[in-house]
Design a protein around this motif. Structure first.
Motif, mmCIF file in Angstrom:
data_model
loop_
_atom_site.group_PDB
_atom_site.id
_atom_site.type_symbol
_atom_site.label_atom_id
_atom_site.label_comp_id
_atom_site.label_asym_id
_atom_site.label_seq_id
_atom_site.Cartn_x
_atom_site.Cartn_y
_atom_site.Cartn_z
ATOM 1 N N LEU A 64 -3.114 1.750 -12.371
ATOM 2 C CA LEU A 64 -2.394 3.009 -12.512
ATOM 3 C C LEU A 64 -1.666 3.028 -13.853
ATOM 4 N N THR A 91 -3.263 3.629 -2.806
ATOM 5 C CA THR A 91 -3.011 2.640 -3.848
ATOM 6 C C THR A 91 -2.543 1.325 -3.234
ATOM 7 N N ARG A 92 -2.737 0.259 -3.999
ATOM 8 C CA ARG A 92 -2.269 -1.071 -3.578
ATOM 9 C C ARG A 92 -1.588 -1.702 -4.783
ATOM 10 N N HIS A 98 -3.734 6.599 -13.070
ATOM 11 C CA HIS A 98 -5.117 7.051 -13.052
ATOM 12 C C HIS A 98 -5.079 8.571 -12.988
ATOM 13 N N TYR A 108 0.837 -1.205 0.000
ATOM 14 C CA TYR A 108 0.000 0.000 0.000
ATOM 15 C C TYR A 108 0.872 1.255 0.000
ATOM 16 N N THR A 109 0.364 2.313 -0.617
ATOM 17 C CA THR A 109 0.987 3.632 -0.533
ATOM 18 C C THR A 109 -0.123 4.663 -0.358
ATOM 19 N N GLU A 123 -2.502 -0.460 -8.408
ATOM 20 C CA GLU A 123 -3.910 -0.101 -8.554
ATOM 21 C C GLU A 123 -4.309 1.023 -7.603
ATOM 22 N N LEU A 124 -5.214 1.887 -8.080
ATOM 23 C CA LEU A 124 -5.807 2.904 -7.214
ATOM 24 C C LEU A 124 -6.967 2.269 -6.463
ATOM 25 N N LEU A 125 -6.881 2.322 -5.138
ATOM 26 C CA LEU A 125 -7.858 1.649 -4.286
ATOM 27 C C LEU A 125 -8.958 2.597 -3.827
ATOM 28 N N ALA A 172 -4.920 9.832 -1.738
ATOM 29 C CA ALA A 172 -5.136 8.749 -2.709
ATOM 30 C C ALA A 172 -4.439 7.517 -2.154
ATOM 31 N N PRO A 194 -10.764 -1.912 -8.059
ATOM 32 C CA PRO A 194 -9.619 -1.010 -8.116
ATOM 33 C C PRO A 194 -9.156 -0.813 -9.557
#
Length: 363
Positions: A86, A113-114, A88, A40-41, A117-119, A111, A83
């Motif tokens: 990216l 992300t995982r 995105h 995650y970020t 992908e944008l979560l 935002a 999700p």
């Protein structure tokens, strides 16, 4: 509400989308201030406001592609379902608009992300907000057009902001190439709309396809127009009327268009916003019993007011060159084709709106 004994525990529970009331969304917001575990970020745009202890969660009672949870009437967390890969557009748009000081939106906070992908996206909750399809149809039924000038100025403010350099968009304005893919894209939309629109509507559309195609000719022989990162899906449904005015939301791009250039003429956004007023008029006819003739006159006044206000504000801001208004009719025609495609593929009951607009153009 979930009690976080281990800051990593909430991340482990995100295999499925949280639902309003299960506490996971609120717990996630608390975890954003702790160490973020891989994969995650979290990208922060503004400091997160404090979530009140015991804050209630609720969902939005509206049709959405994604799933949103309101926390304590303070924040909205929009979960992307599913999700989205990216890159995105939304995170970069949030970073840019924050940097240049554009505030006519729901304040973006984070935002999430995982992997690739944008979560989820976290934004401010706007008190008293009403969906654009509701309040604009109400204006159409009442014959009021004062709002249109405000929307035109808002759209111009947005485009001026998008044309201002920032760390996210250091080169925000680009020249238009001598040859573009715009005619091919518009003609493809018309063909697909013809293929997907059946029955009496399909016959009517086929008989007038040449009139729509004529509108596209300017796209092949256009004067140079600057390109910017536009909103990409700018319609009244993306403009909330809330306690303190209007706010443009959802910088996710156009869901009916794939593999398109991120940089486009400002006229594309303005054309879509203008035609969406006409769609709101069709909603007023169908759902509020408004008189079609009166709504037709309202649509002419409202769209004219919108476009005039947009042009005035661009001039005031020193960005008049952003608009090539000769492209508006062509992009509007393409947008109606895309509305028919959207209706056929995702929401069949919506077809009445673009067909109503097209019939008003070619009585």
């Amino acid at each position: 509400m979930i009690q976080l004994l281990n800051p990593h525990s909430i991340w482990e529970r995100l295999a499925t989308v949280p639902q309003a009331g299960d506490g996971r969304t609120t717990a996630l917001l608390t975890a954003l201030t702790s160490e973020i575990p891989d994969p995650y970020t979290v990208r922060l745009f503004h400091p997160l406001p404090e979530v009140p202890a015991g804050a209630a969660e609720r969902g939005f009672d509206v049709d959405q592609t994604n799933y949103s949870v309101v926390i304590g009437e303070t924040l909205v967390v929009k979960w992307l379902t599913p999700p989205v890969p990216l890159p995105h557009p939304a995170p970069e748009m949030f970073a840019h608009l924050t940097s240049v000081g554009f505030t006519a939106t729901a304040t973006p906070y984070a935002a999430i992300t995982r992997g690739g992908e944008l979560l989820a996206l976290v934004t401010r909750y706007l008190p008293g907000a009403r969906d654009g399809w509701e309040w604009c149809a109400e204006e159409a039924a009442a014959g009021r057009t004062a709002f249109a000038g405000e929307l035109g100025a808002l759209a111009a403010d947005l485009h001026a902001a998008l044309a201002t350099p920032s760390a996210a968009f250091p080169d925000p304005v680009r020249p238009s190439p001598a040859r573009t893919s715009w005619p091919t894209r518009a003609e493809a939309a018309l063909r697909e709309a013809l293929e997907l629109t059946d029955g009496e509507d399909g016959e009517w559309l086929a008989a007038r396809a040449h009139l729509l195609a004529e509108r596209f000719r300017v796209l092949a022989d256009h004067d140079a127009t600057p390109l910017i990162r536009i909103h990409g899906d700018l319609h009244v449904g993306q403009i909330l009327r809330w306690r303190d005015g209007y706010a443009v939301i959802d910088f996710d791009g156009n869901p009916t268009v794939s593999d398109t250039d991120l940089f486009q003429p400002a006229a594309r956004d303005l054309a879509q916003l203008s035609t969406s007023l006409e769609h709101a008029g069709q909603v007023a006819i169908k759902r509020r019993g408004a008189d079609p003739a009166e709504v037709g006159q309202w649509a002419v006044r409202a769209t004219s007011s919108l476009e005039d206000a947009y042009i005035r504000r661009l001039h005031e801001l020193g960005h008049a060159r952003l608009l090539h208004d000769g492209l508006l009719r062509a992009f509007a025609a393409e947008q109606e084709c895309r509305e028919l495609i959207y209706a056929a593929r995702h929401l069949p009951r919506w077809r009445y709106a673009p067909m109503g607009v097209l019939r008003s153009w070619y009585r």
